[in-house]
Write a protein that holds these residues in place. Structure first.
Motif, short mmCIF file in Angstrom:
data_model
loop_
_atom_site.label_atom_id
_atom_site.label_comp_id
_atom_site.label_asym_id
_atom_site.label_seq_id
_atom_site.Cartn_x
_atom_site.Cartn_y
_atom_site.Cartn_z
N HIS A 52 5.75 -6.68 11.89
CA HIS A 52 5.69 -6.87 10.44
C HIS A 52 4.34 -7.44 10.04
CE1 HIS A 52 6.36 -9.18 6.69
NE2 HIS A 52 7.01 -8.08 6.34
N ASN A 55 1.55 -5.03 10.53
CA ASN A 55 1.74 -3.78 9.80
C ASN A 55 1.82 -2.56 10.71
OD1 ASN A 55 2.35 -3.01 7.28
ND2 ASN A 55 0.25 -2.76 6.56
N GLN A 82 2.04 3.39 2.92
CA GLN A 82 0.64 3.14 3.26
C GLN A 82 0.18 4.18 4.28
OE1 GLN A 82 1.55 -0.91 4.50
NE2 GLN A 82 -0.02 -1.63 3.09
N LEU A 117 -3.21 -0.54 8.83
CA LEU A 117 -2.02 -0.44 9.69
C LEU A 117 -2.41 -0.74 11.14
CD1 LEU A 117 -0.50 2.84 8.21
CD2 LEU A 117 0.16 0.50 7.69
N ARG A 119 -2.77 -3.49 12.72
CA ARG A 119 -3.90 -4.43 12.72
C ARG A 119 -4.05 -5.12 14.08
NH1 ARG A 119 -2.42 -5.81 7.11
NH2 ARG A 119 -1.31 -7.64 7.86
N THR A 218 3.11 4.34 6.87
CA THR A 218 4.41 3.67 6.72
C THR A 218 5.17 4.35 5.61
OG1 THR A 218 3.50 2.04 5.22
CG2 THR A 218 3.62 1.41 7.53
#
Lengths: 299, 238
Positions: A52, A55, A82, A117, A119, A218
């Motif tokens: 979470h 991401n 995203q 995303l 990350r 996502t």
């Protein structure tokens, strides 16, 4: 105290050694069980939180090459939340002191270093400077396997060209928790690692300026997933005839249109495994990471 | 005598067949007898004559194959498990050849096991006093002789004030001297408490202390004799 209660206590006392041993065994068993349950819960929580917080993407798309302006069309697909386009490639690495063949999976990071995303969690060092094409961040397990640290150097054969790279950081990524090479039965941290370079540097090396070959995205919560993509899109283009590509149906339709558009550019578009991220299926991710390159070769 | 006293047990045409595969063993073959309040009966017979089977059925430990048994007018042959439990718990005391004492409890505590669940029990000390063990209240079974252990078992059986005391070879595991002491205890209980007592034995000498002697042979009552002059237990020897 009743006679039978007295009998119970007296007999327990008489066999106190055995009672103690049994109690110890049972207690140890229960404690071990609780410890395992707690560990599992803790790991699940950590995994979910990590996914979470960093991401982790729901959908992974690997293709040959597509123009960057296609990004907006994919973004417009109903259900897509995203999205990030990337350039990914495989490279042979030359690690000093290790004679065997080492493969690196190079993943682009935006030039400004702000990944949307998947990350990176930087354990040591820093991200590459935007203007440097010889700096990389490597994943932690690979670094540990070769005892590499920031400022260490190694060489890589990127698109046929030998290049010396400097490590600027050691990182963890939700995408590469358990990195495995295609066809491998277990991870081999010495022979397979993940590298992150700036988009500019890798695009230049692979002639991907203004283009991408990898998309992660996502979905909005509640987006319906189905397995229409492989059959409807890849099937048409001679892609993999296998089940497993799961996307919202409307997302699928949209991507089908995007695929048609890509076909106009004379490129093949491949959708592969997609992930539902309600529980962050990390283990599926490693499957993806070794599946994509192989899939790409088959197209 | 029998006509004046309450008829505790009435047994009619009692049969018991044990099936062992295809073989049938006839333990009882139509037994008829009565047991009256306060009397002391000795069931005498060789091994395999059906004595223990008869006592087990009368005590609610086993069921008959055929025939009829009643206790104080209530039929036992058709009793439910719950009724049997109530019957055994409140009306009958058992003494077996082997004492079945709880080794981790003292003599007093062994008796307490029964008095704690009985309806109108006597205090354990009184029961042990009746069998002459008032000095051995806090001794564990391992600290008692065989005769003393059997007397604890008798005290345990009588502590709930049963109307009937059924004794299956109570002296079988004892030497004659110790056996006499045990029989004296039974005699005293029968005399002082008026407990109807049935004693199983194959020892002919013990028959002398009974009001009636019922001879069993091959699953049937062969003979019933009445002792016109009862011997005291202390007079017995074998």
């Amino acid at each position: 105290m009743k006679a039978l209660t007295r009998k119970l206590w007296r007999e327990l006392w008489q066999m106190k050694g055995r009672v103690f041993a049994i109690t110890l065994v049972v207690t140890s068993g229960v404690a071990t069980f609780i410890m395992f349950i707690s560990t599992v819960h803790s790991l699940e929580f950590t995994r979910t939180k990590f996914c979470h917080d960093y991401n982790f993407a729901d959908v992974f798309v690997n293709l040959k090459r597509a123009p960057e302006n296609l990004k907006d069309k994919i973004k417009d697909i109903n259900g897509v939340n995203q999205l990030e386009t990337r350039v990914c490639a495989q490279a042979k690495l030359d690690i000093k002191g290790f004679a065997e063949s080492v493969t690196g999976k190079i993943i682009s990071i935006p030039d400004d270093g702000k990944l949307l995303l998947n990350r990176l969690y930087i354990r040591k060092g820093r991200l590459p400077e935007p203007f440097r094409d010889d700096e990389v961040v490597i994943n932690e397990t690979f670094a540990q396997a070769h005892n590499l640290n920031p400022s260490d150097q190694f060489a890589a054969v990127i698109n046929g060209k030998w290049k010396k790279l400097t490590i600027t950081g050691i990182a963890l990524s939700p995408e590469d928790i358990l990195l495995m090479k295609a066809g491998a039965m277990s991870p081999d941290f010495k022979r397979y690692g993940a590298l992150w370079m700036t988009r500019k540097a890798i695009s230049k090396a692979y002639d991907m300026d203004g283009a991408f070959n990898d998309v992660v995205l996502t979905l909005y919560p509640g987006a319906k997933l189905s397995d229409v993509i492989i059959d409807n899109i890849l099937g048409r283009y001679g892609g993999l005839k296998k089940k497993g590509s799961i996307l919202a149906e409307d997302v699928g339709k949209g991507l089908k249109n995007a695929g048609d558009e890509i076909e106009k550019f004379g490129k093949k578009f491949l959708l592969s495994e997609c992930l539902e991220c309600d529980s962050c299926q990390m283990h599926q991710l490693c499957f993806l990471t070794f599946t994509f390159p192989e899939v790409t070769q088959q197209i | 005598m029998s006509d004046l006293k309450e008829k505790f047990f009435q047994v009619r045409e009692l049969t018991k067949i044990y099936k062992m595969g295809e073989v049938e063993v006839h333990a009882l073959r139509g037994v008829n007898l009565e047991l009256y309040a306060g009397e002391l009966v000795v069931l005498l017979g060789p091994s395999g004559s059906g004595k223990s089977t008869l006592l087990d059925i009368m005590g609610g430990l086993d069921t008959a194959t055929g025939g009829f048994v009643s206790y104080r007018g209530k039929e036992l042959t058709n009793a439910t498990d719950k009724e049997f439990t109530q019957y055994r718990r409140f009306h009958v005391g058992f003494v077996f050849q082997f004492y079945n004492l709880i080794s981790s409890l003292t003599a007093r505590e062994n008796v307490s096991v029964v008095t704690e669940i009985a309806e109108k029990p006597m205090v354990p000390e009184k029961a042990l006093d009746l069998v002459g063990l008032s000095e051995r209240l806090n001794h564990f079974p391992a600290q008692l002789s065989g005769g003393e252990q059997q007397r604890v078992a008798i005290a345990r059986a009588i502590s709930k004030n049963p109307a009937v005391l059924l004794c299956d070879e109570p002296t079988g595991a004892l030497d004659s001297q110790t056996g006499v002491v045990v029989l004296q205890a039974l005699e005293r209980i029968n005399r002082e408490l008026g407990t109807a007592t049935a004693i199983i034995t194959h020892n002919v000498d013990i028959a002398g202390m009974a009001d009636r002697v019922i001879h069993l042979s091959n699953g049937k009552i062969a003979e019933v004799t009445v002792n016109k002059v009862k011997k005291s237990a202390s007079e017995l020897q074998w």
